[in-house]
Design a protein around this motif. Structure first.
Motif: not given
Length: 329
Positions: A33-41, A69-73, A162-170
């Motif tokens: 679980r990390q942010g969409p642009g985080d390559d550090s982990r 879908v809106p939830a993915a943006r 898996r990124g943070s800030g959005k719920a699965a499956p987005h």
């Protein structure tokens, strides 16, 4: 009329949620679980040395199915794509396929499932790498027999997280550099597109909207930016970093959209977008709209565009969006 549209939209969103939940249930749970642009982990399951991107993959473009879908943006990495295809899916919603050849972003997503018509569209490339979250189980054998390199989390868990800030499956994201050793270059974009000066004529155009039953795209010309600003469902389309999505060329390609042999959990048939054949198109570039025709005689060839007055239809240098719109019968 308004009540019917609202019901269709609610049903479309429910369909997307149910299908997404089913597809992502099979995804590997070991993604970090990390942010969409985080390559550090790194992922919890680090790749073995043999998991590195094969040298042969560097000669093929990368195609990524992206949730819309809106939830993915807002999405990540779409602005780095050379080509973005927009297609209709179940419930009248939309999905994107981003194709990368000249550069690879650090991250792309959210990644979603593939469709049958994607296989026809991708045959114009030489063994492209297809990144997707999964597919209807009856479609998976067809995907793995297609002339491409299928890389879902089942095939390449080390490339996803898996990124943070959005719920699965987005919230499923891809590290492209873990599938390709480098950007393969413009020569791998064997789409038949031609780039160069605009033809004479055309009609001044400030805005163009393409509507699906439960989604819409609007492209507004910005003389200041020299590009078409994208809006989705009436809201400005931006990257995760806040930059506007702004292609240099927009193609509205009128195609036949029919039912495929596959359906979702609610029994709705998946649309099949036919990209082999011929038809009308509109090409938006430089604040003008040009009537054109498109032709793709075989699945293994690219798509050529001709101006209404004859001669080739050149695109402006930069990102191209191709929006598949249903041809009028």
């Amino acid at each position: 009329m308004g009540i019917g549209h609202g019901a269709r939209t609610r049903r479309a969103v429910l369909t997307a949620a149910l299908v997404g939940a089913t597809l992502t249930a099979s995804l590997t749970a070991g993604c970090a679980r990390q942010g969409p642009g985080d390559d550090s982990r790194a992922p919890r399951r680090p790749p073995a040395p043999t998991h590195g991107a094969p040298a042969s993959a560097a000669r093929s473009p990368l195609a990524v199915k992206i949730d819309n879908v809106p939830a993915a943006r807002p999405q990540t990495g779409v602005d780095a794509a050379d080509i973005v295809y927009a297609e209709q899916v179940e419930g009248g919603l939309s999905r994107l396929m981003a194709v990368y050849a000249t550069k690879l972003p650090k991250s792309v997503g959210p990644v979603r499932s593939a469709r049958e018509s994607d296989l026809e569209l991708l045959r114009q490339f030489d063994k492209p790498v297809l990144a997707f979250s999964g597919a209807q189980h009856k479609l998976l054998p067809l995907i793995h027999r297609a002339p491409l390199r299928a890389k879902s989390p089942d095939d390449a868990a080390y490339a996803y997280y898996r990124g943070s800030g959005k719920a699965a499956p987005h919230n499923l994201y891809l590290h492209p550099a873990r599938l390709l050793s480098g950007a393969p270059g413009k020569a791998t974009l064997t789409t038949g597109f031609r780039y160069g000066p605009a033809p004479s004529g055309g009609t001044p155009e400030t805005s163009r909207t393409v509507r699906y039953p439960a989604a819409r795209f609007t492209f507004t010309w910005s003389a200041r930016h020299g590009h078409w600003l994208v809006a989705m469902d009436g809201k400005p389309a931006v990257t995760a970093g806040g930059a506007r999505l702004a292609p240099a060329t927009v193609v509205v390609q009128h195609v036949k959209i029919r039912s495929s042999g596959y359906h979702d959990m609610l029994g709705s048939h998946t649309p099949y977008t036919e990209t082999v054949g011929s038809g009308k198109a509109e090409v938006l570039r430089g604040g003008r709209s040009f009537d054109a025709t498109w032709s793709r005689p075989s699945a293994t060839g690219g798509t050529t565009f001709k101006a209404a007055k004859g001669g080739r239809m050149n695109f402006a240098e930069g990102q191209v969006w191709v929006v598949f719109a249903a041809a009028s019968s």
